[in-house]
Design a protein around this motif. Structure first.
Motif, PDB file in Angstrom:
ATOM      1  N   ARG A   1       0.825  -1.204   0.000  1.00 23.93           N
ATOM      2  CA  ARG A   1       0.000   0.000   0.000  1.00 23.93           C
ATOM      3  C   ARG A   1       0.865   1.263   0.000  1.00 23.93           C
ATOM      4  N   ARG A   2       2.007   1.217   0.706  1.00 27.67           N
ATOM      5  CA  ARG A   2       2.878   2.393   0.742  1.00 27.67           C
ATOM      6  C   ARG A   2       3.407   2.718  -0.652  1.00 27.67           C
ATOM      7  N   SER A   3       3.752   1.686  -1.441  1.00 25.61           N
ATOM      8  CA  SER A   3       4.242   1.905  -2.813  1.00 25.61           C
ATOM      9  C   SER A   3       3.160   2.537  -3.684  1.00 25.61           C
ATOM     10  N   VAL A   4       1.904   2.084  -3.469  1.00 22.01           N
ATOM     11  CA  VAL A   4       0.793   2.668  -4.222  1.00 22.01           C
ATOM     12  C   VAL A   4       0.701   4.153  -3.929  1.00 22.01           C
ATOM     13  N   LYS A   5       0.715   4.525  -2.642  1.00 21.84           N
ATOM     14  CA  LYS A   5       0.602   5.944  -2.277  1.00 21.84           C
ATOM     15  C   LYS A   5       1.759   6.749  -2.832  1.00 21.84           C
ATOM     16  N   ASN A   6       2.976   6.218  -2.732  1.00 19.72           N
ATOM     17  CA  ASN A   6       4.147   6.943  -3.235  1.00 19.72           C
ATOM     18  C   ASN A   6       4.034   7.194  -4.742  1.00 19.72           C
ATOM     19  N   ASN A   7       3.572   6.187  -5.475  1.00 20.65           N
ATOM     20  CA  ASN A   7       3.461   6.333  -6.925  1.00 20.65           C
ATOM     21  C   ASN A   7       2.319   7.273  -7.325  1.00 20.65           C
ATOM     22  N   VAL A   8       1.236   7.255  -6.547  1.00 21.04           N
ATOM     23  CA  VAL A   8       0.145   8.204  -6.806  1.00 21.04           C
ATOM     24  C   VAL A   8       0.641   9.633  -6.583  1.00 21.04           C
ATOM     25  N   MET A   9       1.400   9.856  -5.524  1.00 24.76           N
ATOM     26  CA  MET A   9       1.944  11.194  -5.250  1.00 24.76           C
ATOM     27  C   MET A   9       2.888  11.620  -6.382  1.00 24.76           C
ATOM     28  N   TYR A  10       3.671  10.676  -6.896  1.00 24.40           N
ATOM     29  CA  TYR A  10       4.585  10.968  -7.996  1.00 24.40           C
ATOM     30  C   TYR A  10       3.806  11.363  -9.258  1.00 24.40           C
ATOM     31  N   LEU A  11       2.718  10.646  -9.522  1.00 26.25           N
ATOM     32  CA  LEU A  11       1.875  10.968 -10.683  1.00 26.25           C
ATOM     33  C   LEU A  11       1.250  12.354 -10.538  1.00 26.25           C
ATOM     34  N   LYS A  12       0.840  12.709  -9.312  1.00 26.99           N
ATOM     35  CA  LYS A  12       0.283  14.041  -9.070  1.00 26.99           C
ATOM     36  C   LYS A  12       1.339  15.110  -9.343  1.00 26.99           C
ATOM     37  N   GLU A  13       2.584  14.835  -8.946  1.00 37.78           N
ATOM     38  CA  GLU A  13       3.671  15.785  -9.207  1.00 37.78           C
ATOM     39  C   GLU A  13       3.906  15.962 -10.709  1.00 37.78           C
ATOM     40  N   LEU A  14       3.645  14.909 -11.471  1.00 39.01           N
ATOM     41  CA  LEU A  14       3.797  14.983 -12.921  1.00 39.01           C
ATOM     42  C   LEU A  14       2.641  15.748 -13.587  1.00 39.01           C
TER      43      LEU A  14
ATOM     44  N   TYR B   1      -0.878  14.852 -13.184  1.00 43.64           N
ATOM     45  CA  TYR B   1      -2.134  14.123 -13.322  1.00 43.64           C
ATOM     46  C   TYR B   1      -3.096  14.517 -12.195  1.00 43.64           C
ATOM     47  N   GLU B   2      -4.368  14.739 -12.553  1.00 41.30           N
ATOM     48  CA  GLU B   2      -5.375  15.148 -11.576  1.00 41.30           C
ATOM     49  C   GLU B   2      -5.960  13.914 -10.899  1.00 41.30           C
ATOM     50  N   ILE B   3      -5.359  13.565  -9.778  1.00 42.74           N
ATOM     51  CA  ILE B   3      -5.808  12.392  -9.016  1.00 42.74           C
ATOM     52  C   ILE B   3      -6.320  12.869  -7.660  1.00 42.74           C
ATOM     53  N   PHE B   4      -7.570  12.541  -7.360  1.00 44.63           N
ATOM     54  CA  PHE B   4      -8.152  12.894  -6.073  1.00 44.63           C
ATOM     55  C   PHE B   4      -7.975  11.730  -5.109  1.00 44.63           C
ATOM     56  N   MET B   5      -7.734  12.052  -3.822  1.00 40.70           N
ATOM     57  CA  MET B   5      -7.378  11.024  -2.860  1.00 40.70           C
ATOM     58  C   MET B   5      -8.373  10.903  -1.711  1.00 40.70           C
ATOM     59  N   GLU B   6      -9.384  11.806  -1.684  1.00 38.03           N
ATOM     60  CA  GLU B   6     -10.368  11.775  -0.605  1.00 38.03           C
ATOM     61  C   GLU B   6     -11.346  10.634  -0.794  1.00 38.03           C
ATOM     62  N   GLY B   7     -11.470   9.787   0.226  1.00 37.48           N
ATOM     63  CA  GLY B   7     -12.421   8.672   0.151  1.00 37.48           C
ATOM     64  C   GLY B   7     -12.012   7.605  -0.841  1.00 37.48           C
ATOM     65  N   GLY B   8     -10.742   7.568  -1.214  1.00 36.05           N
ATOM     66  CA  GLY B   8     -10.252   6.649  -2.231  1.00 36.05           C
ATOM     67  C   GLY B   8      -9.684   7.428  -3.414  1.00 36.05           C
ATOM     68  N   TYR B   9      -8.914   6.742  -4.248  1.00 37.90           N
ATOM     69  CA  TYR B   9      -8.267   7.408  -5.374  1.00 37.90           C
ATOM     70  C   TYR B   9      -9.142   7.330  -6.632  1.00 37.90           C
ATOM     71  N   TYR B  10      -9.148   8.441  -7.384  1.00 39.80           N
ATOM     72  CA  TYR B  10      -9.729   8.368  -8.736  1.00 39.80           C
ATOM     73  C   TYR B  10      -9.088   9.424  -9.621  1.00 39.80           C
ATOM     74  N   LEU B  11      -8.956   9.073 -10.883  1.00 41.45           N
ATOM     75  CA  LEU B  11      -8.371   9.971 -11.882  1.00 41.45           C
ATOM     76  C   LEU B  11      -9.491  10.805 -12.482  1.00 41.45           C
ATOM     77  N   SER B  12      -9.417  12.123 -12.303  1.00 43.36           N
ATOM     78  CA  SER B  12     -10.527  12.974 -12.748  1.00 43.36           C
ATOM     79  C   SER B  12     -10.406  13.373 -14.210  1.00 43.36           C
ATOM     80  N   GLU B  13      -9.189  13.460 -14.708  1.00 47.60           N
ATOM     81  CA  GLU B  13      -9.028  13.916 -16.088  1.00 47.60           C
ATOM     82  C   GLU B  13      -9.239  12.767 -17.072  1.00 47.60           C
ATOM     83  N   LYS B  14      -9.927  13.067 -18.167  1.00 49.18           N
ATOM     84  CA  LYS B  14     -10.154  12.086 -19.223  1.00 49.18           C
ATOM     85  C   LYS B  14      -9.883  12.743 -20.557  1.00 49.18           C
TER      86      LYS B  14
END
Length: 325
Positions: free
Chosen positions: A39-52, A54-67
């Motif tokens: 799970r820690r690797s998932v969070k780290n990679n999601v944070m990395y994608l956000k830095e790149l 990508y619009e990823i929301f993390m409240e109540g679970g992860y979802y990619l908002s941009e399409k």
């Protein structure tokens, strides 16, 4: 690779209504890609994608908002394919499946109610994709094309109109009433001509450069596409003329549907009628006036009025004959 795989999981399985917990992403990574992570690797990679970016929301679970496309946009694209009369049934089905694949797995359930393809009219020309691609290339390279032009016979199959190939200067492709058309110039003449792409076969790009548009009657100032489409409602060739016509006021909406807003209301008449002036291809307006016959009266040009009057007289005689005679 992990960050790209996490991104693919979010694209395929997440949206605002379907948010993914870290443990769900871990499970999908294992089942889809045989990739082990915590799970820690998932969070780290999601944070990395956000830095790149990508619009990823993390409240109540992860979802990619941009399409790349919103669901409503994809539905409009699917409908344009579904109701295209140029594509074959197989081509339409293939394109629709590709469009469905541009959203997540939940989108397909939203378009189950799309009409079945066998119930709609679709074309017979299996070469259509090649035709579109070849003409597109010719337009971009300013080259002439040659092709066989076909028409339907009583066997409901396409047959060449003549043995000799057409040689045409291609300028633009457009859609009209569910069909794809080429706006061009038949090389032997100096006027605009239109060709249905689904009736074209054996299309080839030639080495010779196209005729400049300023040498074609009606294109001296270039192609004004909205104006051209409004004046060629049935895609007939030939010049446009100014037409004065009396119409019932309650069909103004139909006039806008056919001609856009490029017509002029000259004045009101009695009995809720208005006098308008519209510029249109004369042949096209002849058929339009017959279609809306009870609600229109062409005043000018006199030649068009006379032609309609003669046609109506012939129709009247035809329908007053004894059916059994």
């Amino acid at each position: 690779m992990l960050n790209m795989l996490v991104l693919e999981i979010l694209r395929e399985y997440s949206d605002q209504e379907h948010r993914l917990k870290q443990q769900e992403i871990v499970r999908l990574l294992k089942s889809n890609y045989d990739m082990d992570c915590d799970r820690r690797s998932v969070k780290n990679n999601v944070m990395y994608l956000k830095e790149l970016g990508y619009e990823i929301f993390m409240e109540g679970g992860y979802y990619l908002s941009e399409k790349e496309f919103e669901d409503a946009e994809l539905r409009m694209l699917i409908d344009s394919v579904l109701f295209s009369r140029s594509l074959t049934q197989k081509q339409a089905k293939t394109l629709i499946e590709k469009l469905k694949g541009m959203s997540n797995k939940y989108f397909s359930t939203k378009v189950k109610h799309v009409s079945n393809l066998p119930e709609l009219y679709h074309g017979d020309n299996k070469q259509l994709m090649y035709v579109v691609d070849t003409i597109n290339e010719a337009i971009s390279q300013h080259k002439k094309i040659s092709f066989v032009y076909n028409r339907y016979g009583s066997d409901f199959k396409l047959h060449p109109k003549r043995e000799e190939k057409y040689i045409v200067n291609p300028y633009q492709m457009v859609t009209n009433k569910g069909f794809y058309y080429l706006i061009g110039n038949y090389d032997k003449y100096d006027n605009i001509s239109h060709y249905r792409l689904d009736k074209m076969t054996c299309v080839e790009m030639l080495a010779e450069k196209v005729k400049p548009q300023n040498q074609v009657t009606g294109l001296e100032q270039g192609l004004d596409l909205p104006k051209h489409m409004a004046e060629h409602i049935y895609m007939f060739g030939g010049e446009s003329v100014a037409i004065n016509v009396i119409v019932d006021e309650n069909i103004i909406s139909e006039l806008v549907d056919w001609f856009g807003k490029d017509f002029y209301v000259i004045g009101k008449r009695r009995n809720n009628q208005v006098l308008i002036r519209v510029k249109c291809n004369e042949q096209a307006f002849f058929y339009w006036a017959l279609q809306y016959g009870p609600y229109v009266e062409v005043l000018e040009p006199v030649s068009l009025r006379s032609r309609i009057a003669e046609t109506v007289r012939e129709m009247n005689e035809k329908y007053h004959r004894n059916v059994h005679s």
